[in-house]
Every structure is written in C-alpha cells, then in structure tokens.
Design an enzyme around this catalytic site. Structure first.
Site, short mmCIF file in Angstrom:
data_model
loop_
_atom_site.label_atom_id
_atom_site.label_comp_id
_atom_site.label_asym_id
_atom_site.label_seq_id
_atom_site.Cartn_x
_atom_site.Cartn_y
_atom_site.Cartn_z
N GLU A 254 4.76 4.07 2.43
CA GLU A 254 5.88 3.77 1.55
C GLU A 254 6.41 5.03 0.85
O GLU A 254 5.65 5.77 0.23
CB GLU A 254 5.46 2.71 0.52
N THR A 298 12.62 -0.21 3.91
CA THR A 298 11.41 -0.41 4.72
C THR A 298 11.71 -1.22 5.98
O THR A 298 11.25 -0.88 7.08
CB THR A 298 10.32 -1.17 3.94
N HIS A 413 5.95 3.12 -4.46
CA HIS A 413 7.30 2.55 -4.47
C HIS A 413 7.90 2.74 -5.86
O HIS A 413 7.19 2.67 -6.85
CB HIS A 413 7.22 1.06 -4.14
N ASP A 472 8.58 5.77 5.49
CA ASP A 472 9.65 4.83 5.84
C ASP A 472 11.05 5.30 5.45
O ASP A 472 12.01 5.06 6.17
CB ASP A 472 9.35 3.41 5.33
N HIS A 473 11.16 5.97 4.30
CA HIS A 473 12.48 6.41 3.82
C HIS A 473 12.25 7.29 2.61
O HIS A 473 11.12 7.42 2.15
CB HIS A 473 13.36 5.21 3.44
C1 GP9 Z 1 8.56 -4.77 0.27
C2 GP9 Z 1 8.27 -3.37 0.64
C3 GP9 Z 1 9.17 -2.41 -0.08
O1 GP9 Z 1 7.83 -5.71 0.95
O2 GP9 Z 1 8.30 -3.20 1.99
O3 GP9 Z 1 10.44 -2.48 0.39
P1 GP9 Z 1 11.52 -1.33 0.15
O4 GP9 Z 1 12.13 -1.57 -1.19
O5 GP9 Z 1 10.83 0.00 0.23
O6 GP9 Z 1 12.47 -1.52 1.27
MN MN Z 2 9.87 1.18 1.58
#
Ligand code: GP9
Ligand code: MN
Length: 629
Positions: A254, A298, A413, A472-473
């Site tokens: 994440e 994500t 996150h 992921d980003h």
């Molecule tokens: C939520 C997690 C976070 O289940 O994958 O999502 P994001 O905000 O990073 O897209």
């Molecule tokens: Mn994410």
C-alpha cells in the site's frame, strides 16, 4: 438604502455574480490547479459564467417573483453542493468527482474517519452565495416582477449566454486543442470548461459509455487485436518457466513509493528489509517501474495486474465495469490447477471487490470476516499489516497447493497513522504531517514484509513459492510538493513529479540465484505477462498491453493513466517533453511519436473495457468471435 426599490433582475444578477466569483476563488483556494499563463487564468475566470447565465437565467421563465426567488435559491444551493462536494473529494483524492464515483457509496462509508478529518467549519464559506442571496431576498426591496419576461428580452439574454459559452470553448480550444476528445485529465477539463460544464460533460461521457457497451460488437476488436499482436515480444528464454509449479504470492504494498528505497530520512533507514532484498541473490528489483493507476487507486493496480489492461480515465473500472468479461491472471492460473484467492482485511464490498473478483474468476476472497483482529491489532484503516500477514500465511498453510494468493496491505495508507509502539523511526520535519508520518508507516510496512518472509519460512511455504511485491500507487500527492522538495532537496518540476510515480517492483524466487537490479523501464501493465512467463504459462494469444520485463525485445516505455509517459530518452509531463536523466526540457517534436502511441494504447484499452469487448474474444485460440456468439 434598503428602502429604495432595486431593478427587477437584481436578484438574478446577485446570484450570478456571487456564484461566479465564489467559484473562481474556490478554484484558487480549494484545488491546486496549475496555471501557466495569463490566457489560462482568463479562461479559468470566465469558465463558470456560461452555465450560470444559462441555469440561473431559466428563472426568467417563472411568472411569480416568489417562484423566481425560490428557483434561484435552489440553484445556488445545488451549485454550492456540487462545488463543495468537489472540494471535499479533492482533499482526499486530489481529483474532481466523476459520475461513477458517486455510485461508490459503500466506499464513502469506509472513508468516514479520513473524510471527517478534512471538513472544517470555514467550509460554510462555500455556501456564501446561497447565504447572500437568502439575505438579499429577505432585505432588498425590488420592483416586483410577477410576470414572465418578454420573450424578445429572454432571447437576447440566452443568445448572450450562448455567446459566452462559445467564447469559452473557442479560447479553450485555442489553448488546449482536442480538449474534449482527449480528456485524460479532469483538471484540464475543469480548468477550461469550468466546474459546472465539466459535470455536464462528464454525465454525457458516462452515459455514452453505457450506450457503448450496448452497441459494441466484435468488429471493434480488430484494430486492438492487430495492435496488440504487432507489439508483442518473445519472453526471455532464461526466465521463462523458472517458477513453474510453485505457489505464487503477490503482495500489494500500500502506497509504497520507490523514493524511500535505499534512502534515508534524517539519517534513519526507511526500508531496511526491502533494501536488503535489492541486493539479494534471489531477488530482482525494478527501480524504474511506474504505477499506472487512476482514480481507482488500489483497485486500478489490481486491474492492471490481473488483466494487463489500463484502468479507466474516469472512475474506477472495478465499479463501472465490474460485470465485464475478463481473462485474468487468476483465471489462467486457475486453469493450470492453481487455487486462487485474495486476502485483504477489509470489507468485501470496498472497491466493489466482491463483484469484481467473481468476474476475474478468483476462487475465494478472504476478507475481514476471515481474520480475528485482537486488542491493539488495528490502526488507521483497519487491521495492522503484521498480524494480517501472520494470519494470511496461516490461511495459506491450509490451502491446496499450488496456490496463487494475493495479499493486500493497509497500514501504509493516508492519513498514515500508527500506534506508538509501531513507530520504528522518527517523523520527518516538514510542514506536511502527511509526508512526515509517511516515512514511519513505510518503515512499518517494511518490517511487516520482513515478518511475512519469516512466517512463510516457519510454515514451510517459503521454498516452494515465488513472492512478487509491488507498490500500488503514490502515497504522497502533489499537494505535498513543498515538503517533498524539502526532503529531496530539489524543486518538484513536472519532470520530478513524473519520476515520483515510481513504485517498487520485486520478484523474489527462492533458490534461483537470479537476483539483480533490473533498470528496465516499465509499469504495472507489464506485471501479468512477466509473472505468467516466470510461471511457465504462455500468454501469447492473450489480449494484453504489457510485455515481459525480462524480454530483450521490449521497448522501454511506461504510459501513465493520465497520458504522461516515460521512455529511456524522454519524460513527457505537464505538456512538456523532457530529457530523461537531466530533466531538461527538449523539443516537443521528440515526444510526439510516443505521445501518439500512448494515446492509441490508452484509447484501445478504454475501448476494450467500455465495449466489454473481451466477450467477443477467445483467448485460447487468439480468435475474434462473431458478434452473435
Ligand atoms: C481498501 C484499500 C485501500 O481496501 O485497498 O484502497 P486505496 O484507497 O488505496 O485505493
Ligand atoms: Mn492503495
């Protein structure tokens, strides 16, 4: 003065001017819209006007003054809600609202705590035009006008509003050719069309994409198919099948960004374990690997991983096209006898995963219900990564082998909060609390990955598995550029911003001895073909846009979802062509061929998704199916 009778259209004028100016001020304060020249500033200023003239002008059709007033009050309220909704959304996503996200109500529930943290009492100012009009209706005496306006006057008025619209569109076209046909970037649309016109445009585009599916047929796939086949590369002979038959574990890191890898923050190492891996004999590390996600964050990264298709320019494809036909990596591995699942300690409906995973042919989704979150095991968005990994590996121990298990982490996150005992390094010292804490949560995620490796070893799963990990980003948006500049010790130009979209990509194959740092430029769209080749699963008849990162034949190219791109020579960002490496602007011409290819590829991918075209494709044979099949 209040006793004087004001001209009959005073309230209409007040409403238009108040909303117009408020909107313009909001552009400056509520969003970070980049303005390069006076012309752009002028367009920005003008942009709210045409729609306001039209919308508020409809009050001229009411007879009774009371109804005119009510209508104007209602419209100022509606436009305020739209504007404020965008401001609140922007604080969180650094983006403007697009229609499909409004249907993602499930997500907004979970966003609760983060959203509440971004609402302030001063936000009432976003309703100032409504409040002003309310006061005006109450206190200003106007020459009551209880009849419909004369039709000749009305005609003149609406011609004027049309003229303003055309002036706006003309200036926008001059400033940004093909704005409406390209429309990758919502900021550009808002900047040139104004917030309110943008929403009308968005509604039009979204309903069109619904219609597109209905009218799409297999023939639309021909061009895409030709393009994909023409750009296909041979897999690397050395790496093909190197992990055949092993379990595949893919870990979504994440918000992990590459700028933390092999770097320090105030003398403290941010990712000690991942740093070790970059030098490990069984790990390939890709430092020039870019995320290609859009608004779906994500979920977009999962979409890229599973399908090797780009996510959408508007909305999250997991939501808008959760029912499409796909040919996912999970489905392919499933056909090879793999048990497939995703493990993620969150509600199953987040990002519409429960529905989408069915379409992706994933056998099982181990969501929050499959975890027991003990005392002190949750922080921020939910279960902490360390216990999450521990319980996930315990699940794996029960799975039939070989399996493909995907683990999605959560602790690193936004807003990047941690319990005291999990803070393994200090905060950074910039003016951005977000960036300051980001280093700590990244450090925590690194620790969690280390424990994951230990857990796998303990359960005897390590030797027979390959472990792929990707960021992921971005975690740090451009809103924190000032703080980032302080950390990096250099100004964040559009070139630097593009470079900051790098996310780590690791391929760890125990016992392989294939470890190295691989400088290849690529992106998340390349994960599927790369992984499938390692697993010894042919994908040469698949409809995928990525290519095997180990192949000698591939071009170094990473296309961002917003149209920016990186090649070994150039970086295209902020409408400027830069030399890759020096970051110096170079002639625009040099980027044009790549820009065209980027556009083509993104459009093709979008077409496949919007038309749900994979229902017309047989990936076994690589044949297009007849439309009526
Ligand atoms: C939520 C997690 C976070 O289940 O994958 O999502 P994001 O905000 O990073 O897209
Ligand atoms: Mn994410």
């Amino acid at each position: 003065m209040l006793n004087k009778k004001w001209p009959k259209h005073t309230l209409l004028a007040i409403a238009i001017i108040a909303t117009w100016f408020k909107t313009y001020i909001t552009y400056q304060t509520g969003f970070s819209i980049t303005i390069d020249n006076v012309m752009q500033e002028a367009i920005l200023f003008l942009s709210p006007l045409s729609l306001l003239l039209f919308l508020y002008g409809l009050s001229l059709f009411f007879k009774k003054q009371k109804n005119k007033n009510r209508y104007l009050l209602l419209m100022t309220l509606v436009t305020s809600i739209i504007l404020y909704g965008n401001v609140a959304f922007y604080r969180f996503f650094s983006d403007f609202i697009t229609l499909p996200v409004l249907f993602q109500t499930d997500n907004f529930g979970d966003l609760g705590s983060s959203a509440a943290a971004t609402i302030y009492p001063t936000d009432l100012l976003y309703f100032s035009d409504f409040i002003l009009l309310l006061a005006a209706v109450k206190f200003i005496k106007i020459q009551e006008d209880n009849k419909e306006s004369r039709s000749s006057h009305r005609r003149a008025y609406f011609i004027l509003s049309g003229a303003v619209l055309f002036l706006n569109l003309g200036l926008a076209e001059a400033e940004r050719p093909q704005l409406l046909t390209r429309s990758f970037d919502r900021e550009m649309l808002v900047k040139n069309l104004g917030m309110y016109n943008y929403h009308l445009y968005d509604i039009y585009v979204q309903s069109r994409s619904q219609a597109q599916r209905a009218f799409a047929d297999g023939s639309e796939l021909t061009d895409v198919h030709n393009y994909v086949r023409a750009n296909q590369v041979e897999p690397s002979e050395e790496m093909f099948g190197i992990a055949e038959g092993k379990n595949l574990i893919v870990v979504t890191l994440e918000s992990m960004q590459s700028f933390t890898i092999n770097e320090q923050m105030n003398g403290q190492t941010i990712t000690p374990f991942l740093n070790e891996l970059t030098e490990d004999e069984d790990t390939v590390y890709f430092p020039n690997f870019y995320h290609q996600t859009g608004l779906g964050k994500t979920s977009d990264s999962e979409f890229l991983l599973e399908n090797s298709l780009y996510p959408l320019s508007g909305g999250a494809v997991f939501f808008t096209h959760g029912g499409n036909t796909y040919n996912s990596m999970a489905e392919k591995l499933g056909n090879q006898g793999y048990a497939t699942n995703v493990q993620h300690a969150n509600n199953k409906s987040f990002w519409n995963r429960d529905m989408m995973y069915e379409s992706l042919g994933i056998d099982e989704f181990l969501d929050i219900q499959s975890y027991s979150v003990g005392e002190g095991q949750a922080v921020n968005w939910g279960m902490k990564d360390i216990p999450f990994f521990e319980q996930s590996v315990a699940h794996m121990a029960e799975m039939p082998q070989p399996f493909y298990s995907r683990l999605i982490t959560l602790t690193n996150h936004f807003p990047f909060t941690l319990d005291e005992e999990d803070k393994l390094i200090d905060e950074f010292d910039s003016n951005s609390g977000t960036l300051n804490r980001f280093f700590q949560t990244s450090r925590y995620l690194d620790e969690a990955v280390k424990e994951l490796f230990d857990d796998l070893k303990e359960q005897g799963l390590y030797e027979n598995s390959i472990i792929v990990m990707y960021g992921d980003h971005y975690g740090i948006s451009e809103n924190h550029n000032e703080a980032m500049a302080q950390y990096l010790g250099k100004e964040i130009t559009p070139y630097e911003s593009a470079q900051l979209q790098r996310v780590p990509f690791f391929v760890h194959i125990p016992g392989s001895g294939k470890g190295h740092v691989n400088e290849e430029i690529g992106g998340q769209v390349d994960m599927r073909p790369t992984i499938l080749n390692l697993m010894g699963v042919e994908s040469d008849t698949d409809m995928q846009f990525g290519s095997d990162l180990f192949s000698n034949e591939r071009d170094e190219f990473a296309i961002f979802r917003d149209g920016r791109f990186v090649t070994d020579d150039y970086v295209y960002a902020g409408s400027t062509c830069y030399e890759n490496g020096s970051g110096q602007p170079v002639e625009q011409e040099l980027c044009v061929p790549f820009a065209d290819q980027a556009l083509t590829e993104l459009n093709y991918s979008e077409r496949v998704i919007n038309g749900d075209l994979l229902r017309f494709y047989d990936e076994e044979t690589g044949q297009l199916l007849d439309a009526d099949q």
